[in-house]
Design a protein around this motif. Structure first.
Motif, PDB file in Angstrom:
ATOM      1  N   LEU A 196       0.830  -1.198   0.000  1.00  0.00           N
ATOM      2  CA  LEU A 196       0.000   0.000   0.000  1.00  0.00           C
ATOM      3  C   LEU A 196       0.870   1.256   0.000  1.00  0.00           C
ATOM      4  N   PRO A 197       0.383   2.335  -0.592  1.00  0.00           N
ATOM      5  CA  PRO A 197       1.127   3.588  -0.518  1.00  0.00           C
ATOM      6  C   PRO A 197       1.045   4.173   0.882  1.00  0.00           C
ATOM      7  N   ALA A 198       2.131   4.794   1.309  1.00  0.00           N
ATOM      8  CA  ALA A 198       2.176   5.412   2.635  1.00  0.00           C
ATOM      9  C   ALA A 198       3.080   6.632   2.574  1.00  0.00           C
ATOM     10  N   VAL A 199       2.615   7.713   3.154  1.00  0.00           N
ATOM     11  CA  VAL A 199       3.403   8.944   3.212  1.00  0.00           C
ATOM     12  C   VAL A 199       3.683   9.273   4.674  1.00  0.00           C
ATOM     13  N   ALA A 200       4.952   9.418   5.014  1.00  0.00           N
ATOM     14  CA  ALA A 200       5.348   9.821   6.358  1.00  0.00           C
ATOM     15  C   ALA A 200       5.428  11.338   6.413  1.00  0.00           C
ATOM     16  N   VAL A 201       4.733  11.919   7.388  1.00  0.00           N
ATOM     17  CA  VAL A 201       4.783  13.366   7.586  1.00  0.00           C
ATOM     18  C   VAL A 201       5.397  13.642   8.955  1.00  0.00           C
ATOM     19  N   PRO A 202       6.174  14.712   9.078  1.00  0.00           N
ATOM     20  CA  PRO A 202       6.822  15.006  10.359  1.00  0.00           C
ATOM     21  C   PRO A 202       5.874  15.708  11.323  1.00  0.00           C
ATOM     22  N   LEU A 203       6.007  15.402  12.600  1.00  0.00           N
ATOM     23  CA  LEU A 203       5.264  16.089  13.644  1.00  0.00           C
ATOM     24  C   LEU A 203       6.111  17.207  14.241  1.00  0.00           C
ATOM     25  N   PRO A 204       5.487  18.226  14.781  1.00  0.00           N
ATOM     26  CA  PRO A 204       6.261  19.164  15.594  1.00  0.00           C
ATOM     27  C   PRO A 204       6.916  18.385  16.731  1.00  0.00           C
ATOM     28  N   PRO A 205       8.160  18.676  17.073  1.00  0.00           N
ATOM     29  CA  PRO A 205       8.824  17.923  18.145  1.00  0.00           C
ATOM     30  C   PRO A 205       8.163  18.158  19.490  1.00  0.00           C
ATOM     31  N   THR A 206       8.377  17.233  20.406  1.00  0.00           N
ATOM     32  CA  THR A 206       7.854  17.383  21.756  1.00  0.00           C
ATOM     33  C   THR A 206       8.604  18.505  22.476  1.00  0.00           C
ATOM     34  N   ALA A 207       8.155  18.825  23.667  1.00  0.00           N
ATOM     35  CA  ALA A 207       8.828  19.846  24.473  1.00  0.00           C
ATOM     36  C   ALA A 207      10.275  19.472  24.750  1.00  0.00           C
ATOM     37  N   ALA A 208      10.546  18.170  24.779  1.00  0.00           N
ATOM     38  CA  ALA A 208      11.912  17.691  25.001  1.00  0.00           C
ATOM     39  C   ALA A 208      12.720  17.624  23.707  1.00  0.00           C
ATOM     40  N   GLY A 209      12.111  18.026  22.589  1.00  0.00           N
ATOM     41  CA  GLY A 209      12.811  18.023  21.315  1.00  0.00           C
ATOM     42  C   GLY A 209      12.814  16.695  20.600  1.00  0.00           C
ATOM     43  N   GLU A 210      11.936  15.779  20.999  1.00  0.00           N
ATOM     44  CA  GLU A 210      11.913  14.444  20.391  1.00  0.00           C
ATOM     45  C   GLU A 210      11.100  14.471  19.092  1.00  0.00           C
ATOM     46  N   PRO A 211      11.696  14.017  17.986  1.00  0.00           N
ATOM     47  CA  PRO A 211      10.985  13.998  16.702  1.00  0.00           C
ATOM     48  C   PRO A 211      10.211  12.697  16.505  1.00  0.00           C
ATOM     49  N   MET A 212       9.104  12.816  15.806  1.00  0.00           N
ATOM     50  CA  MET A 212       8.272  11.654  15.478  1.00  0.00           C
ATOM     51  C   MET A 212       7.469  12.004  14.240  1.00  0.00           C
ATOM     52  N   GLY A 213       6.927  11.001  13.586  1.00  0.00           N
ATOM     53  CA  GLY A 213       6.112  11.229  12.401  1.00  0.00           C
ATOM     54  C   GLY A 213       4.862  10.385  12.411  1.00  0.00           C
ATOM     55  N   LEU A 214       3.991  10.676  11.474  1.00  0.00           N
ATOM     56  CA  LEU A 214       2.794   9.888  11.230  1.00  0.00           C
ATOM     57  C   LEU A 214       2.878   9.293   9.839  1.00  0.00           C
ATOM     58  N   GLN A 215       2.398   8.072   9.671  1.00  0.00           N
ATOM     59  CA  GLN A 215       2.293   7.485   8.345  1.00  0.00           C
ATOM     60  C   GLN A 215       0.826   7.465   7.918  1.00  0.00           C
ATOM     61  N   PHE A 216       0.535   8.186   6.835  1.00  0.00           N
ATOM     62  CA  PHE A 216      -0.778   8.160   6.200  1.00  0.00           C
ATOM     63  C   PHE A 216      -0.756   7.018   5.186  1.00  0.00           C
ATOM     64  N   ILE A 217      -1.646   6.076   5.328  1.00  0.00           N
ATOM     65  CA  ILE A 217      -1.682   4.889   4.472  1.00  0.00           C
ATOM     66  C   ILE A 217      -2.995   4.875   3.707  1.00  0.00           C
TER      67      ILE A 217
END
Length: 460
Positions: A418-439
């Motif tokens: 399946l197609p999936a696009v990862a988008v970046p999230l604003p980092p947490t207060a501690a500066g931790e990066p994470m993303g979401l995958q739209f599938i």
């Protein structure tokens, strides 16, 4: 320099086309940025000679435009071949081998005018979502010093995040275009399987798991690069019509987004990951989308069983010749040997059973996408971990029983292409990066990119 390199690839392309910028100026800025950032990050490997690159840029300035990438520097993931450059795949077994020809995806980017400056780092053979190998060492996260960049397209994601390049290629078997994008604040896309062709070599029928695809700092750049990479290859039995790049700015009112979270508790999540992702996805309602919590559409343990069987089967096929040669077998990483031996021990009945599960999941997914336009999961189950780890040994108190179990959250899309696009999230207060995958549903690549563009608008 910063003003030039802060621009996305399409903006650079327009500036080059209208004479506001020369390819030589862009190459000088690129090489200066690499000299400043790459020694610490180790994202770009095998960098070509600066004088040769500047000469190639001047030649581009004096030549008719080939395409939208004309004069734009790129670095190719070190799993793909570029004519005249070494392809090590991060392995001592292959180090120093120079490619005679460029892979089809690479050649398409070169035909569109891209100037290949070198390679981007990857785990050995792309195995594992942590970019380190005995040939080039480890790649450091572009946002969190001392942390993993993810992988296997970790070098590409960090090169984008640190603005050493404006657009990049990558590949994705098990989240390799999605996890590093989420961990480095950029966008990564796993296209529908078959949209971007693989190489016309070896088996062309059995192993439908991995795909090449684009990475960028904007969905529009993803779209443009996907159009360049995609399209059927007459030498191969599978393939889809080329994707056409068009504006992604559309009204998203009424789009239905299903939030799957941790798949009903099946996927252990490090503290804070799920809350951060769940809070952020609700922002899509600002665009007129409806965001709803949905129940797991398939048994997670069955997906994992099918995935690990078919993955080992595929890796045994692709790396088996290196295993069969004593000199190269001794150079293989333990995880590669584990996959090959496991794959070779499988019976035909076990492989058929795994394929049946995959087929059942595809049919269930078709029914799922009658109810929603996209489903959403985190791009990873943990925050970027220390650079000196091999992989996380446990998440939320649950032991990870394989080197890739901590990336189980990417399997639903990968297993059935399946197609999936990862988008970046604003980092947490501690500066931790994470993303979401739209599938999305198979062959729904454009509508996924439209959702990603909406996300980009509200986060720009």
């Amino acid at each position: 320099m910063d003003q030039i390199l802060d621009q996305d690839a399409l903006a650079l392309s327009a500036a080059l086309a209208n004479g506001q910028l020369t390819a030589e100026q862009l190459m000088r800025a690129t090489l200066d940025r690499i000299a400043m950032r790459n020694p610490d990050l180790n994202a770009i490997v095998g960098l070509r000679d600066a004088d040769d690159l500047l000469a190639e840029a001047r030649a581009a300035d004096n030549a008719p435009r080939k395409g939208w990438l004309h004069g734009i520097p790129i670095a190719v993931k070190d799993l793909s071949n570029v004519a005249g450059l070494p392809t090590s795949m991060g392995s001592p077994a292959l180090a120093g081998r120079v490619a005679k020809t460029s892979d089809i995806m690479v050649q398409r980017m070169q035909d569109a005018g891209a100037i290949v400056i070198g390679k981007t780092n990857t785990p050995e053979f792309g195995l594992g979502s942590h970019t380190f190998n005995p040939v080039f060492g480890a790649t450091q996260n572009g946002l969190l010093p001392g942390r993993s960049a993810g992988g296997s397209s970790g070098g590409a994601a960090v090169a984008l995040s640190s603005r050493m390049i404006a657009v990049a290629d990558g590949s994705d078997m098990m989240g390799s275009l999605r996890n590093p994008a989420g961990w480095n604040g950029v966008y990564g896309m796993r296209p529908t399987w078959g949209l971007v062709p693989s190489e016309p070599a070896g088996d062309s029928f059995l192993h439908q798991l991995s795909t090449n695809g684009p990475m960028a700092r904007s969905p529009a750049d993803l779209s443009a690069l996907l159009a360049t990479q995609s399209g059927p290859d007459p030498r191969q039995p599978h393939g889809l019509p080329a994707y056409v790049h068009e504006s992604l700015d559309v009204d998203l009112t009424g789009r239905r987004i299903g939030w799957l979270g941790d798949w009903g508790g099946a996927y252990p999540m490090e503290d804070g990951v799920l809350d951060h992702c769940a809070g952020q996805i609700q922002r899509m309602s600002d665009l007129g989308c409806s965001v709803i919590q949905i129940a797991p559409p398939f048994d997670a343990s069955a997906l994992w069983d099918s995935w690990t069987t078919l993955r080992s089967f595929a890796i045994a096929g692709s790396l088996g010749s290196l295993y069969d040669t004593a000199a190269t077998r001794d150079a293989l990483k333990p995880e590669a040997i584990w996959e090959i031996e496991r794959g070779r021990a499988l019976t035909a009945v076990e492989i058929q059973r795994a394929s049946n599960i995959r087929s059942d999941w595809f049919r269930a997914a078709v029914r799922l996408f009658d109810k929603v336009d996209a489903v959403v999961l985190p791009t990873a189950q943990c925050w970027p971990f220390p650079l000196d780890w091999t992989w996380p040994q446990n998440i939320a108190g649950v032991a990870m029983d394989t080197y890739h179990r901590w990336m189980e959250v990417v399997v639903p899309a990968s297993l059935i292409g399946l197609p999936a696009v990862a988008v970046p999230l604003p980092p947490t207060a501690a500066g931790e990066p994470m993303g979401l995958q739209f599938i999305g549903r198979a062959r729904d690549d454009r509508r996924l990119l439209e959702l990603a563009q909406g996300w980009h608008r509200i986060n720009a």
